[in-house]
Write a protein that holds these residues in place. Structure first.
Motif, PDB file in Angstrom:
ATOM      1  N   TYR A  24       1.077  -1.200  -0.229  1.00 18.25           N
ATOM      2  CA  TYR A  24      -0.036  -0.150  -0.281  1.00 18.25           C
ATOM      3  C   TYR A  24       0.868   1.427  -0.110  1.00 18.25           C
ATOM      4  CZ  TYR A  24      -3.449  -3.157   1.225  1.00 18.25           C
ATOM      5  OH  TYR A  24      -4.516  -4.607   1.703  1.00 18.25           O
ATOM      6  N   THR A  25       1.991   1.122  -0.837  1.00 16.30           N
ATOM      7  CA  THR A  25       2.962   2.130  -0.068  1.00 16.30           C
ATOM      8  C   THR A  25       2.667   3.405  -1.676  1.00 16.30           C
ATOM      9  OG1 THR A  25       4.387   1.224  -2.480  1.00 16.30           O
ATOM     10  CG2 THR A  25       4.353   0.801   0.257  1.00 16.30           C
ATOM     11  N   GLN A  26       2.806   4.342  -1.155  1.00  7.63           N
ATOM     12  CA  GLN A  26       2.593   6.172  -2.203  1.00  7.63           C
ATOM     13  C   GLN A  26       3.961   6.369  -2.370  1.00  7.63           C
ATOM     14  OE1 GLN A  26      -1.518   8.254  -0.978  1.00  7.63           O
ATOM     15  NE2 GLN A  26      -1.457   6.853   0.334  1.00  7.63           N
ATOM     16  N   ALA A  27       3.986   7.689  -2.892  1.00  3.90           N
ATOM     17  CA  ALA A  27       5.135   8.579  -3.150  1.00  3.90           C
ATOM     18  C   ALA A  27       5.226   8.985  -2.376  1.00  3.90           C
ATOM     19  CB  ALA A  27       4.514   8.809  -4.785  1.00  3.90           C
ATOM     20  N   GLY A  28       6.175   9.271  -2.096  1.00  2.00           N
ATOM     21  CA  GLY A  28       6.922  10.480  -1.205  1.00  2.00           C
ATOM     22  C   GLY A  28       6.979   9.345   0.535  1.00  2.00           C
ATOM     23  N   GLU A  29       6.445   8.555   0.553  1.00  5.30           N
ATOM     24  CA  GLU A  29       6.955   7.666   1.607  1.00  5.30           C
ATOM     25  C   GLU A  29       8.006   7.388   1.817  1.00  5.30           C
ATOM     26  OE1 GLU A  29       2.577   5.964   2.328  1.00  5.30           O
ATOM     27  OE2 GLU A  29       3.192   4.756   2.216  1.00  5.30           O
ATOM     28  N   TRP A  30       8.645   6.643   2.985  1.00  8.82           N
ATOM     29  CA  TRP A  30      10.088   7.187   3.486  1.00  8.82           C
ATOM     30  C   TRP A  30      10.261   5.655   4.770  1.00  8.82           C
ATOM     31  CZ3 TRP A  30      12.097   8.860   7.665  1.00  8.82           C
ATOM     32  CH2 TRP A  30      11.284   9.865   8.229  1.00  8.82           C
ATOM     33  N   LEU A  31      11.026   5.379   4.494  1.00 10.73           N
ATOM     34  CA  LEU A  31      11.306   4.457   6.198  1.00 10.73           C
ATOM     35  C   LEU A  31      13.101   4.270   5.728  1.00 10.73           C
ATOM     36  CD1 LEU A  31       9.188   2.277   3.741  1.00 10.73           C
ATOM     37  CD2 LEU A  31       9.255   2.110   6.535  1.00 10.73           C
ATOM     38  N   GLU A  32      13.681   4.498   7.115  1.00 12.46           N
ATOM     39  CA  GLU A  32      15.051   4.323   7.419  1.00 12.46           C
ATOM     40  C   GLU A  32      15.448   2.687   8.197  1.00 12.46           C
ATOM     41  OE1 GLU A  32      15.970   8.990   7.182  1.00 12.46           O
ATOM     42  OE2 GLU A  32      15.353   8.400   9.367  1.00 12.46           O
ATOM     43  N   TYR A  33      16.567   2.519   7.975  1.00  7.75           N
ATOM     44  CA  TYR A  33      17.072   1.700   8.254  1.00  7.75           C
ATOM     45  C   TYR A  33      18.683   1.920   9.491  1.00  7.75           C
ATOM     46  CZ  TYR A  33      13.842  -0.350   5.848  1.00  7.75           C
ATOM     47  OH  TYR A  33      12.393  -1.224   5.337  1.00  7.75           O
ATOM     48  N   THR A  34      19.059   1.750  10.104  1.00  6.64           N
ATOM     49  CA  THR A  34      20.073   1.516  10.271  1.00  6.64           C
ATOM     50  C   THR A  34      21.132   0.597  10.158  1.00  6.64           C
ATOM     51  OG1 THR A  34      19.616   3.573  12.259  1.00  6.64           O
ATOM     52  CG2 THR A  34      21.825   2.179  12.652  1.00  6.64           C
ATOM     53  N   VAL A  35      22.539   1.034   9.205  1.00  2.64           N
ATOM     54  CA  VAL A  35      23.225  -0.015   9.181  1.00  2.64           C
ATOM     55  C   VAL A  35      24.829   0.664   9.816  1.00  2.64           C
ATOM     56  CG1 VAL A  35      21.886  -0.265   7.430  1.00  2.64           C
ATOM     57  CG2 VAL A  35      23.591   1.228   7.051  1.00  2.64           C
ATOM     58  N   ASN A  36      25.423  -1.382   9.175  1.00  2.47           N
ATOM     59  CA  ASN A  36      26.933  -0.828   9.723  1.00  2.47           C
ATOM     60  C   ASN A  36      27.237  -1.280   8.538  1.00  2.47           C
ATOM     61  OD1 ASN A  36      29.571  -0.640  10.941  1.00  2.47           O
ATOM     62  ND2 ASN A  36      28.164  -1.548  13.213  1.00  2.47           N
ATOM     63  N   VAL A  37      28.324  -0.217   7.732  1.00  3.90           N
ATOM     64  CA  VAL A  37      29.346  -0.880   6.683  1.00  3.90           C
ATOM     65  C   VAL A  37      30.502  -1.143   7.302  1.00  3.90           C
ATOM     66  CG1 VAL A  37      30.059   0.350   4.360  1.00  3.90           C
ATOM     67  CG2 VAL A  37      28.014   0.727   5.220  1.00  3.90           C
ATOM     68  N   ALA A  38      30.939  -2.477   6.645  1.00  6.01           N
ATOM     69  CA  ALA A  38      32.354  -3.476   6.746  1.00  6.01           C
ATOM     70  C   ALA A  38      33.737  -2.553   6.594  1.00  6.01           C
ATOM     71  CB  ALA A  38      32.015  -4.581   6.703  1.00  6.01           C
ATOM     72  N   LYS A  39      33.269  -2.471   5.583  1.00  3.49           N
ATOM     73  CA  LYS A  39      34.394  -1.594   5.238  1.00  3.49           C
ATOM     74  C   LYS A  39      33.343  -0.237   3.821  1.00  3.49           C
ATOM     75  CE  LYS A  39      36.198  -5.022   1.395  1.00  3.49           C
ATOM     76  NZ  LYS A  39      37.035  -5.722   1.192  1.00  3.49           N
ATOM     77  N   THR A  40      35.365   0.247   3.385  1.00  3.78           N
ATOM     78  CA  THR A  40      34.631   1.196   2.446  1.00  3.78           C
ATOM     79  C   THR A  40      35.030   0.387   1.335  1.00  3.78           C
ATOM     80  OG1 THR A  40      35.800   2.842   3.424  1.00  3.78           O
ATOM     81  CG2 THR A  40      34.933   3.746   1.159  1.00  3.78           C
ATOM     82  N   ALA A  41      33.873   0.886   0.202  1.00  2.00           N
ATOM     83  CA  ALA A  41      33.991  -0.174  -0.536  1.00  2.00           C
ATOM     84  C   ALA A  41      32.550   0.637  -1.806  1.00  2.00           C
ATOM     85  CB  ALA A  41      34.245  -1.774  -0.323  1.00  2.00           C
ATOM     86  N   LYS A  42      33.476  -0.015  -2.318  1.00  2.00           N
ATOM     87  CA  LYS A  42      31.807   0.006  -4.182  1.00  2.00           C
ATOM     88  C   LYS A  42      30.762  -0.762  -3.446  1.00  2.00           C
ATOM     89  CE  LYS A  42      34.566   2.476  -7.502  1.00  2.00           C
ATOM     90  NZ  LYS A  42      34.567   2.348  -9.053  1.00  2.00           N
TER      91      LYS A  42
END
Length: 552
Positions: A408-426
């Motif tokens: 039931y998503t609508q344009a403009g809605e958003w969600l956030e997730y806290t993440v931990n990146v192991a190392k700098t990379a592409k």
């Protein structure tokens, strides 16, 4: 950086620990004729000869001095049909400045008459103009009808319901519905389920009852107008005499509102400010500026860029500031990674998701509306998994253990997730989505900086056939970040996001069903086995049948 950003947003938002309206610390800016006029509204200090540019200068002076002298963060201004049709290009100069400085509540004032708008087509056209321009602005709020005394309870409810149907994209927590009568009966309106998620507006004044001479008496009167809807109500008008004047044949000199009351004005100002603070209810004093009004908190001199405001009665300012609820010390909403549920089914905090790795879309952060997510509807329309406003559906209605997805998503809605990146990379990403809509999908941000272009879902015939769409993201720095997923288009279901190091994210095999089918009270590692052509997982000596569950 993350904690500062969340705290900066917190005063805009609601949490169970304090009222959802405590963010409003406001005053009204009014036409010197009062706002009940049949022609173009001219806020005190403005004129028909003003342009967008000159109106902007006046607004900078007036609203800027509201903030400097009074400590406001919000202003309430009127709108009517002639202003929207004949003066809009100028009036937007005022609104734009207000929005740049804080919140703006835009409320409809009709002419002083016993019936509703003279022409409903013109009224709807007015709101179409306003909503088209400002409907999605995060600082804009819309008060549909100021003091709607000419409508019966049922007529008013139906008018509000029609407005909500006509403008479904306006966030409901940015809509203010006045109580019936002179905005003095919130329960008449608030128990209608069609208004779920909306805010309510209440007014209280001495001239409705001059017989109340005690602070507690005014608090009791105010309580009767609001009822049980404290946490969804804003007092968009309350005010009393600041300058000398006469009422009912009695002359009143300057009054000290920091002293024990000796008349109903003093009892009213003190009782109202106490009750507003006790409830932690946001409010707009009437008025911050209205030329010639003895209630006005400020007095204007000069014109245009030379406008100067001065405080009329410092004790009135003191009580107004005391009433503002966001000066109450509270614990603001905190954004934390999602960690599952406790024994009572309440979501609890966990650890940041490690990247490279997979994020289940329904496991967005804790924190609440406009902290960790923004959803245009006020309830979980899918009805599964979590108990806030985010809409979550099952992947298979015949087997709930197969997991969940956003729906039931609508344009403009958003969600956030806290993440931990192991190392700098592409990195690259695969997003598992399903849609029957055209050009629906997502865009990804890290710490509010875009890291992807539009990732558009493969259009199908339904919302149950999921396909992974892959995209390159570029380099992401090592460490903890906040990933934001912004919805593009309408009605795209999102199952998961998989982040891979390198330029191409290939899908690998794992067990999704283990997460949803096995109780989480133990941290022991589950073991898989096959018996009689069935797949089982063993955990803590218990066995769970996963036969038929989707494996990834």
């Amino acid at each position: 950086m993350k904690s500062l950003r969340v705290l900066g947003l917190a005063f805009l938002l609601c949490a169970n620990s304090y009222a959802v309206t405590s963010q409003f610390r406001g005053v009204n800016w009014a036409d010197k004729r009062d706002n009940f006029v049949s022609d173009v509204l001219l806020l005190s200090g403005t004129s028909l000869s003003d342009t967008y540019e000159s109106a902007s200068v006046i607004a900078e002076r007036v609203i800027g001095q509201f903030q400097e002298l009074l400590g406001t963060n919000s202003v309430r201004i009127p709108i009517n049909e002639p202003t929207a049709s004949k003066f809009w290009s100028t009036y937007t100069g005022i609104i734009d400045v207000g929005l740049s400085k804080g919140r703006v509540a835009i409320g409809y004032w009709g002419p002083a008459q016993p019936s509703g708008p003279k022409n409903m087509n013109d009224w709807w056209a007015m709101w179409e103009t306003v909503v088209k321009k400002y409907g999605d602005h995060p600082n804009a709020y819309f008060e549909i009808f100021n003091e709607p005394h000419m409508y019966s309870k049922d007529e008013l409810r139906n008018l509000y319901a029609t407005w909500l149907e006509k403008f479904p994209d306006v966030p409901r927590d940015h809509i203010l519905l006045d109580g019936s009568g002179m905005a003095w009966n919130i329960p008449d309106i608030a128990d209608d389920p069609r208004f779920e998620g909306c805010l309510f507006a209440v007014h209280e004044y001495t001239f409705w009852n001059m017989s109340i001479n005690t602070e507690q008496g005014w608090k009791n009167s105010f309580k009767g107008k609001v009822g049980k809807y404290i946490d969804r109500t804003v007092c968009t008008e309350w005010g009393g005499a600041m300058s000398p004047g006469e009422k009912a044949g009695v002359h009143y000199d300057y009054m000290d509102y920091n002293s024990t009351p000796t008349n109903y004005f003093m009892a009213y100002i003190r009782g109202m400010s106490d009750q507003l603070r006790e409830w932690e209810m946001g409010s707009f004093y009437w008025p911050g500026l209205r030329d010639g009004d003895w209630y006005s908190m400020t007095k204007r001199s000069g014109e245009g860029a030379n406008i100067k405001l001065e405080i009329v009665n410092q004790s009135g300012v003191d009580r107004m500031q005391m009433a503002w609820a966001d000066t109450v010390e509270t614990d603001p909403p905190k954004q934390d990674p999602f960690g599952g549920f406790d024994a009572d089914g309440a979501a609890i905090a966990g650890k940041a998701v490690s990247l490279p790795g997979k994020i289940e879309a329904e496991n967005y952060d804790l924190g609440g509306s406009r902290v960790s997510f923004y959803d245009k509807s006020s309830a979980n329309e899918g009805g599964f998994y979590r108990k806030d406003a985010v809409d979550i559906v099952v992947l298979d209605s015949t087997d709930l253990s197969k997991g969940y997805a956003l729906g039931y998503t609508q344009a403009g809605e958003w969600l956030e997730y806290t993440v931990n990146v192991a190392k700098t990379a592409k990195f690259s990403v695969a997003v598992q989505m399903a849609t029957a809509s055209e050009k629906a999908g997502v865009q990804l941000f890290i710490d509010d900086k875009a890291v992807s272009d539009s990732i558009i879902a493969k259009q199908g015939e339904d919302w149950s056939t999921y396909t992974a769409v892959r995209a390159k993201l570029g380099e992401i720095a090592a460490g903890e970040h906040v990933l934001k997923m912004q919805i593009l288009g309408n009605y795209v279901n999102i199952d998961w996001l998989k982040f891979c190091e390198g330029e191409k994210c290939e899908e690998s095999v794992g067990i999704r069903a283990v997460r949803t089918a096995i109780p989480s009270e133990s941290s022991s590692v589950p073991r898989l086995r096959v018996q009689n052509n069935k797949l089982f997982v063993e955990k803590n000596g218990r066995h769970f049948d996963l036969t038929g569950h989707r494996l990834k």
